[in-house]
Design a protein around this motif. Structure first.
Motif, PDB file in Angstrom:
ATOM      1  N   LEU A  24      17.184  37.527  34.435  1.00 23.57           N
ATOM      2  CA  LEU A  24      17.484  38.329  33.075  1.00 23.57           C
ATOM      3  C   LEU A  24      19.182  37.942  32.786  1.00 23.57           C
ATOM      4  O   LEU A  24      19.709  38.280  33.709  1.00 23.57           O
ATOM      5  CB  LEU A  24      17.289  39.743  33.108  1.00 23.57           C
ATOM      6  N   ILE A  25      19.353  37.211  31.664  1.00 23.61           N
ATOM      7  CA  ILE A  25      20.900  36.957  31.537  1.00 23.61           C
ATOM      8  C   ILE A  25      21.417  37.937  30.595  1.00 23.61           C
ATOM      9  O   ILE A  25      20.561  38.177  29.295  1.00 23.61           O
ATOM     10  CB  ILE A  25      20.902  35.515  30.758  1.00 23.61           C
ATOM     11  N   ILE A  26      22.641  38.678  30.712  1.00 22.56           N
ATOM     12  CA  ILE A  26      22.809  39.417  29.993  1.00 22.56           C
ATOM     13  C   ILE A  26      24.448  39.050  29.393  1.00 22.56           C
ATOM     14  O   ILE A  26      25.332  38.973  30.578  1.00 22.56           O
ATOM     15  CB  ILE A  26      23.054  40.880  30.524  1.00 22.56           C
ATOM     16  N   ASP A  27      24.691  38.697  28.261  1.00 20.77           N
ATOM     17  CA  ASP A  27      25.947  38.576  27.915  1.00 20.77           C
ATOM     18  C   ASP A  27      25.989  38.612  26.335  1.00 20.77           C
ATOM     19  O   ASP A  27      24.966  38.587  25.504  1.00 20.77           O
ATOM     20  CB  ASP A  27      26.100  36.822  28.134  1.00 20.77           C
ATOM     21  N   SER A  28      27.121  39.029  25.668  1.00 23.27           N
ATOM     22  CA  SER A  28      27.167  39.526  24.239  1.00 23.27           C
ATOM     23  C   SER A  28      27.425  37.934  23.485  1.00 23.27           C
ATOM     24  O   SER A  28      27.274  38.013  22.347  1.00 23.27           O
ATOM     25  CB  SER A  28      28.441  40.058  23.980  1.00 23.27           C
ATOM     26  N   ASN A  29      27.651  36.886  24.029  1.00 26.27           N
ATOM     27  CA  ASN A  29      27.548  35.712  23.523  1.00 26.27           C
ATOM     28  C   ASN A  29      26.074  35.059  23.326  1.00 26.27           C
ATOM     29  O   ASN A  29      25.443  34.586  24.469  1.00 26.27           O
ATOM     30  CB  ASN A  29      28.656  34.517  24.225  1.00 26.27           C
ATOM     31  N   ARG A  30      25.624  35.072  22.367  1.00 28.26           N
ATOM     32  CA  ARG A  30      24.140  34.736  22.077  1.00 28.26           C
ATOM     33  C   ARG A  30      24.087  33.036  22.301  1.00 28.26           C
ATOM     34  O   ARG A  30      23.083  32.836  22.779  1.00 28.26           O
ATOM     35  CB  ARG A  30      23.874  35.083  20.589  1.00 28.26           C
ATOM     36  N   ASP A  31      24.957  32.457  21.717  1.00 27.95           N
ATOM     37  CA  ASP A  31      24.767  30.917  22.183  1.00 27.95           C
ATOM     38  C   ASP A  31      24.667  30.701  23.651  1.00 27.95           C
ATOM     39  O   ASP A  31      24.001  29.620  24.081  1.00 27.95           O
ATOM     40  CB  ASP A  31      25.980  30.225  21.669  1.00 27.95           C
ATOM     41  N   PHE A  32      25.559  31.311  24.272  1.00 22.62           N
ATOM     42  CA  PHE A  32      25.454  31.063  25.944  1.00 22.62           C
ATOM     43  C   PHE A  32      24.062  31.525  26.589  1.00 22.62           C
ATOM     44  O   PHE A  32      23.825  30.774  27.190  1.00 22.62           O
ATOM     45  CB  PHE A  32      26.583  31.879  26.777  1.00 22.62           C
ATOM     46  N   THR A  33      23.680  32.684  26.240  1.00 19.02           N
ATOM     47  CA  THR A  33      22.473  33.269  26.680  1.00 19.02           C
ATOM     48  C   THR A  33      21.371  32.046  26.471  1.00 19.02           C
ATOM     49  O   THR A  33      20.481  31.908  27.295  1.00 19.02           O
ATOM     50  CB  THR A  33      21.948  34.701  26.526  1.00 19.02           C
ATOM     51  N   TYR A  34      21.338  31.841  25.088  1.00 16.10           N
ATOM     52  CA  TYR A  34      20.096  30.802  24.651  1.00 16.10           C
ATOM     53  C   TYR A  34      20.359  29.544  25.490  1.00 16.10           C
ATOM     54  O   TYR A  34      19.164  29.005  25.708  1.00 16.10           O
ATOM     55  CB  TYR A  34      20.367  30.789  23.173  1.00 16.10           C
ATOM     56  N   SER A  35      21.284  28.869  25.575  1.00 18.97           N
ATOM     57  CA  SER A  35      21.450  27.680  26.114  1.00 18.97           C
ATOM     58  C   SER A  35      21.101  28.034  27.829  1.00 18.97           C
ATOM     59  O   SER A  35      20.488  26.960  28.162  1.00 18.97           O
ATOM     60  CB  SER A  35      22.986  27.188  26.095  1.00 18.97           C
ATOM     61  N   LEU A  40      17.336  26.762  32.143  1.00 19.68           N
ATOM     62  CA  LEU A  40      16.811  27.318  33.508  1.00 19.68           C
ATOM     63  C   LEU A  40      15.138  27.236  33.156  1.00 19.68           C
ATOM     64  O   LEU A  40      14.452  26.876  34.053  1.00 19.68           O
ATOM     65  CB  LEU A  40      17.142  28.899  33.606  1.00 19.68           C
ATOM     66  N   GLU A  41      14.546  27.378  32.055  1.00 19.59           N
ATOM     67  CA  GLU A  41      13.457  27.309  31.638  1.00 19.59           C
ATOM     68  C   GLU A  41      12.775  25.725  31.761  1.00 19.59           C
ATOM     69  O   GLU A  41      11.641  25.520  32.125  1.00 19.59           O
ATOM     70  CB  GLU A  41      12.840  27.837  30.111  1.00 19.59           C
ATOM     71  N   ARG A  42      13.829  24.877  31.494  1.00 18.79           N
ATOM     72  CA  ARG A  42      13.319  23.469  31.411  1.00 18.79           C
ATOM     73  C   ARG A  42      12.994  23.090  32.685  1.00 18.79           C
ATOM     74  O   ARG A  42      12.100  22.001  32.958  1.00 18.79           O
ATOM     75  CB  ARG A  42      14.263  22.737  30.841  1.00 18.79           C
ATOM     76  N   THR A  43      13.438  23.729  33.744  1.00 21.21           N
ATOM     77  CA  THR A  43      13.237  23.010  35.085  1.00 21.21           C
ATOM     78  C   THR A  43      11.839  23.651  35.507  1.00 21.21           C
ATOM     79  O   THR A  43      11.241  23.003  36.633  1.00 21.21           O
ATOM     80  CB  THR A  43      14.241  24.001  36.337  1.00 21.21           C
ATOM     81  N   GLY A  44      11.332  24.433  34.747  1.00 16.90           N
ATOM     82  CA  GLY A  44       9.678  25.146  35.143  1.00 16.90           C
ATOM     83  C   GLY A  44       9.617  26.048  36.338  1.00 16.90           C
ATOM     84  O   GLY A  44       8.585  26.344  36.774  1.00 16.90           O
ATOM     85  N   ARG A  45      10.875  26.192  36.844  1.00 13.92           N
ATOM     86  CA  ARG A  45      11.002  27.129  38.092  1.00 13.92           C
ATOM     87  C   ARG A  45      11.211  28.523  37.806  1.00 13.92           C
ATOM     88  O   ARG A  45      11.050  29.506  38.780  1.00 13.92           O
ATOM     89  CB  ARG A  45      11.879  26.569  39.172  1.00 13.92           C
ATOM     90  N   TYR A  46      11.665  28.875  36.732  1.00 12.08           N
ATOM     91  CA  TYR A  46      12.109  30.285  36.325  1.00 12.08           C
ATOM     92  C   TYR A  46      11.372  30.863  35.085  1.00 12.08           C
ATOM     93  O   TYR A  46      10.999  30.053  34.274  1.00 12.08           O
ATOM     94  CB  TYR A  46      13.460  30.506  36.137  1.00 12.08           C
ATOM     95  N   SER A  47      11.238  32.206  35.061  1.00 12.58           N
ATOM     96  CA  SER A  47      10.564  33.001  33.894  1.00 12.58           C
ATOM     97  C   SER A  47      12.101  33.659  33.248  1.00 12.58           C
ATOM     98  O   SER A  47      12.677  34.344  34.184  1.00 12.58           O
ATOM     99  CB  SER A  47       9.801  33.939  34.161  1.00 12.58           C
TER     100      SER A  47
END
Length: 79
Positions: A24-35, A40-47
């Protein structure tokens, strides 16, 4: 005599999350959390889930079901 057979070929999101470590990524910067989520999801190793509202972070963490903790240094503003 007719029979109905139901089959679910796609795993439910909860089943998928059980197989991979959850972040779970928590940050007020939407661009950072989305990136970060995409990377992380592109690796296929994490939800991965993201939350941009500090007031809802605790609720999201409970809904995600015990995410594996990861600490990133940052500053959340609760304005």
């Amino acid at each position: 005599m007719s029979r109905t057979i139901e089959a679910n070929f796609l795993p439910s999101p909860v089943e998928e999350a059980k197989e991979k470590p959850r972040i779970l990524i928590i940050d007020s910067n939407r661009d950072f959390t989305y990136s970060a989520k995409l990377a992380l999801e592109r690796t296929g190793r994490y939800s991965v889930w993201e939350e941009n509202e500090p007031a809802r972070a605790h609720q999201t963490a409970q809904r995600v079901l015990r995410p594996y903790p990861a600490t990133l240094t940052g500053k959340l503003s609760c304005a």
